[in-house]
Scaffold this motif. Structure first.
Motif, PDB file in Angstrom:
ATOM      1  N   GLN A   1     -24.246  -2.654   6.125  1.00 30.89           N
ATOM      2  CA  GLN A   1     -24.795  -1.723   6.933  1.00 30.89           C
ATOM      3  C   GLN A   1     -25.790  -2.559   7.986  1.00 30.89           C
ATOM      4  O   GLN A   1     -26.548  -3.427   7.056  1.00 30.89           O
ATOM      5  CB  GLN A   1     -25.508  -0.799   6.301  1.00 30.89           C
ATOM      6  CG  GLN A   1     -26.269   0.433   7.227  1.00 30.89           C
ATOM      7  CD  GLN A   1     -27.283   1.115   6.522  1.00 30.89           C
ATOM      8  OE1 GLN A   1     -27.999   0.575   5.833  1.00 30.89           O
ATOM      9  NE2 GLN A   1     -27.456   2.177   6.961  1.00 30.89           N
ATOM     10  N   LYS A   2     -25.908  -2.540   9.135  1.00 29.99           N
ATOM     11  CA  LYS A   2     -27.054  -3.127   9.923  1.00 29.99           C
ATOM     12  C   LYS A   2     -27.636  -2.075  10.725  1.00 29.99           C
ATOM     13  O   LYS A   2     -26.937  -1.323  11.403  1.00 29.99           O
ATOM     14  CB  LYS A   2     -26.331  -4.083  10.566  1.00 29.99           C
ATOM     15  CG  LYS A   2     -27.386  -4.804  11.678  1.00 29.99           C
ATOM     16  CD  LYS A   2     -28.352  -5.722  10.736  1.00 29.99           C
ATOM     17  CE  LYS A   2     -29.357  -6.154  11.690  1.00 29.99           C
ATOM     18  NZ  LYS A   2     -30.494  -7.098  11.250  1.00 29.99           N
ATOM     19  N   LYS A   3     -28.981  -2.039  10.686  1.00 29.21           N
ATOM     20  CA  LYS A   3     -29.818  -1.333  11.547  1.00 29.21           C
ATOM     21  C   LYS A   3     -30.504  -2.005  12.400  1.00 29.21           C
ATOM     22  O   LYS A   3     -31.262  -2.953  11.891  1.00 29.21           O
ATOM     23  CB  LYS A   3     -30.449  -0.277  10.741  1.00 29.21           C
ATOM     24  CG  LYS A   3     -29.840   1.122  10.264  1.00 29.21           C
ATOM     25  CD  LYS A   3     -31.029   1.861   9.366  1.00 29.21           C
ATOM     26  CE  LYS A   3     -30.353   3.099   8.936  1.00 29.21           C
ATOM     27  NZ  LYS A   3     -31.514   3.921   8.076  1.00 29.21           N
TER      28      LYS A   3
ATOM     29  N   GLU B   1     -28.157   2.858  14.014  1.00 35.88           N
ATOM     30  CA  GLU B   1     -27.345   2.076  12.856  1.00 35.88           C
ATOM     31  C   GLU B   1     -26.106   1.634  13.835  1.00 35.88           C
ATOM     32  O   GLU B   1     -25.183   2.315  14.195  1.00 35.88           O
ATOM     33  CB  GLU B   1     -26.975   3.096  12.077  1.00 35.88           C
ATOM     34  CG  GLU B   1     -26.073   2.670  10.881  1.00 35.88           C
ATOM     35  CD  GLU B   1     -25.717   3.781   9.810  1.00 35.88           C
ATOM     36  OE1 GLU B   1     -25.559   4.933  10.465  1.00 35.88           O
ATOM     37  OE2 GLU B   1     -25.738   3.570   8.699  1.00 35.88           O
TER      38      GLU B   1
ATOM     39  N   LYS C   1     -21.721   0.463  10.230  1.00 33.54           N
ATOM     40  CA  LYS C   1     -21.750   1.559   9.074  1.00 33.54           C
ATOM     41  C   LYS C   1     -20.592   1.294   8.225  1.00 33.54           C
ATOM     42  O   LYS C   1     -19.421   1.243   8.516  1.00 33.54           O
ATOM     43  CB  LYS C   1     -21.567   2.823   9.699  1.00 33.54           C
ATOM     44  CG  LYS C   1     -22.523   3.177  10.958  1.00 33.54           C
ATOM     45  CD  LYS C   1     -22.198   4.438  11.601  1.00 33.54           C
ATOM     46  CE  LYS C   1     -22.947   4.730  12.856  1.00 33.54           C
ATOM     47  NZ  LYS C   1     -22.325   5.447  13.793  1.00 33.54           N
TER      48      LYS C   1
ATOM     49  N   THR D   1     -28.665  -5.092   6.946  1.00 34.02           N
ATOM     50  CA  THR D   1     -29.835  -4.065   6.035  1.00 34.02           C
ATOM     51  C   THR D   1     -29.728  -3.836   4.700  1.00 34.02           C
ATOM     52  O   THR D   1     -30.331  -3.834   3.976  1.00 34.02           O
ATOM     53  CB  THR D   1     -29.831  -3.012   7.092  1.00 34.02           C
ATOM     54  OG1 THR D   1     -30.086  -3.252   8.553  1.00 34.02           O
ATOM     55  CG2 THR D   1     -30.789  -1.803   6.487  1.00 34.02           C
TER      56      THR D   1
END
Lengths: 220, 241
Positions: free
Chosen positions: B8-10, B15, B18, B54
């Motif tokens: 996951q990367k925010k 976001e 996902k 993240t």
């Protein structure tokens, strides 16, 4: 105005030459030290750790925010006697000019380093270069090229600012001009001569920097 | 070789990736396609450790790359990356661009590094450009030098982030040709690209991404000829005119 007396200037030339040696010495020493300090302060200011970067930011704030003349007086009558046991106008002059210019040069370096595109650092990192290797081989060579014009301005300011060292009796050009003024009660001859000397020095350094700029322009 | 688990990367509150899961094995050529903003480049940058995930994990040969203190330079070029905007070093010649990392990072003798670089320049068809500076090269030539520069570290995996998107149309072919050669030699590659014909030719797996998800993953023939998901069908209908 009585007629301009060239003979007086010629008589006084040996002292002006002595002054030129000191002015050039002050300038070269302060440019060299100021550039080295400036680079280190710029790198310190950009440390990711805020607490480690804080003293460097404070340094730049302090030396940019107070008059150079005040710094020269404090260093000559306060700092240097405290450290060396006696005052020394040459050490104090070089120290004050270097410390002051390093604050400005640090900001010039920082702007240059930040102007190099982020992709350069990313490419270097994916190739396995450490942050230090990246700075030394990739970022700094490109940054130096970007900052040469503002760096040249700073060097020119520094040469002219070295005249302030006359207030602590450092025997540079302005000091001798004032001495000549006091000795002969003449205004035009000493001060115009000193102005001309500074003009020749600043024009020389700007032409040196121009040729360096042209040399570095080969790869763009 | 690469295993991505629940990545996951925010960026702030948005976001971008996902729950991404996929695997790349040795000799795989994986192509990632999808509309802009779907997270393809971010995914590649996370794998290259240019962005920190993240949450979730990325393993490279069972080394957990998502550890906080794992630094990119520790990989020492085992994971090569080719960028959309080349990122050649303008202060160095083509030859120096290629030999810099082998000499500094791998501590290879200069003579040996130069020989290797010349071999690689011949491989990408630019043997005569060794002494040139990047500014004098065309976009296609720059990208081929960038590929040679990555190869000089003998990477186990090559990542390509839209390598032809910044090129004039007539220069796309020469870069794809080099990449095809690499694929045929068995180089493991992950490629983000909009070149669908190329994707179909070289890849053995295609991932279609949209909205931060991997929507569909299949062999190129299946994915291009019989896309299962509506979003894949819509996307392909737009790009395969």
């Amino acid at each position: 105005m009585t007629s301009f007396n060239f003979q007086l200037i010629i008589d006084y030339l040996p002292y002006f030459f002595k002054g030129i040696i000191y002015t050039i010495g002050f300038s070269i020493a302060s440019i060299a030290l100021g550039t080295v300090f400036g680079l280190l302060i710029a790198l310190g200011k950009m440390l990711p750790n805020k607490f480690l970067a804080a003293p460097f930011k404070g340094y730049v704030g302090l030396f940019r925010g107070t008059p150079l003349l005040v710094q020269i007086l404090v260093i000559n009558f306060g700092v240097v006697p405290l450290v060396l046991g006696k005052s020394n106008s040459i050490v104090a002059g070089i120290l004050a000019l270097s410390l002051n210019s390093s604050a400005y040069i640090a900001e010039i370096f920082r702007s240059g380093i930040q102007a190099v595109s982020e992709g350069q650092g990313e490419a270097a990192a994916t190739l396995g270069l450490s942050p230090n290797q990246t700075m030394l081989h990739i970022i700094l060579p490109q940054a130096v090229k970007i900052i040469l014009p503002p760096l040249g301005n700073e060097f020119i300011s520094l040469i002219k600012d070295s005249s302030l060292a006359s207030v602590i009796s450092a025997p540079e050009v302005t000091y001798w001009a004032q001495a000549m003024n006091a000795q002969y009660y003449r205004v035009w001859e000493p001060y115009l001569t000193s102005g001309l000397i500074y003009l020749i020095l600043t024009l020389s350094i700007s032409s040196i920097l121009h040729s360096v700029e042209r040399r570095l322009a080969v790869n763009d | 070789m690469i295993r991505v688990e629940h990545l996951q990367k925010k960026f702030g509150n948005s976001e971008v990736l996902k729950d991404i899961n996929f695997k790349v094995d040795e000799n795989d050529v994986v192509v990632i396609i999808g509309p802009s903003g779907s997270g393809k480049s971010t995914l590649l940058r996370c794998v290259a450790k240019l962005e920190n995930a993240t949450s979730g994990d990325i393993f490279f040969n069972d080394t957990k790359m998502t550890e906080e203190d794992h630094k990119l330079c520790e990989l020492k070029g085992k994971l090569g990356m080719v960028f959309q905007h080349f990122n050649l070093f303008p202060n160095l010649t083509v030859l120096q661009n290629i030999t810099l990392a082998p000499i500094l990072v791998k501590k290879i003798e200069k003579k040996e590094a130069v020989e290797d670089a010349k071999y690689l320049l011949d491989l990408v068809g630019l043997g005569e450009k060794a002494g040139a500076y990047p500014h004098s090269l065309s976009g296609g030539q720059k990208q081929r030098v960038a590929i040679a520069r990555s190869l000089a570290m003998h990477p186990q995996l090559m990542l390509f982030d839209e390598p032809t998107s910044a090129l004039d149309p007539e220069m796309v072919g020469e870069v794809l040709q080099v990449m095809k050669k690499l694929a045929n030699e068995g180089m493991t590659m992950i490629i983000v690209t909009h070149e669908m014909g190329f994707a179909r030719q070289v890849s053995n797996r295609v991932l279609f991404m949209d909205g931060g998800h991997i929507v569909e993953e299949n062999t190129p023939d299946e994915l291009f000829d019989h896309p299962i998901h509506q979003r894949t069908q819509d996307f392909l209908a737009k790009v395969l005119v």
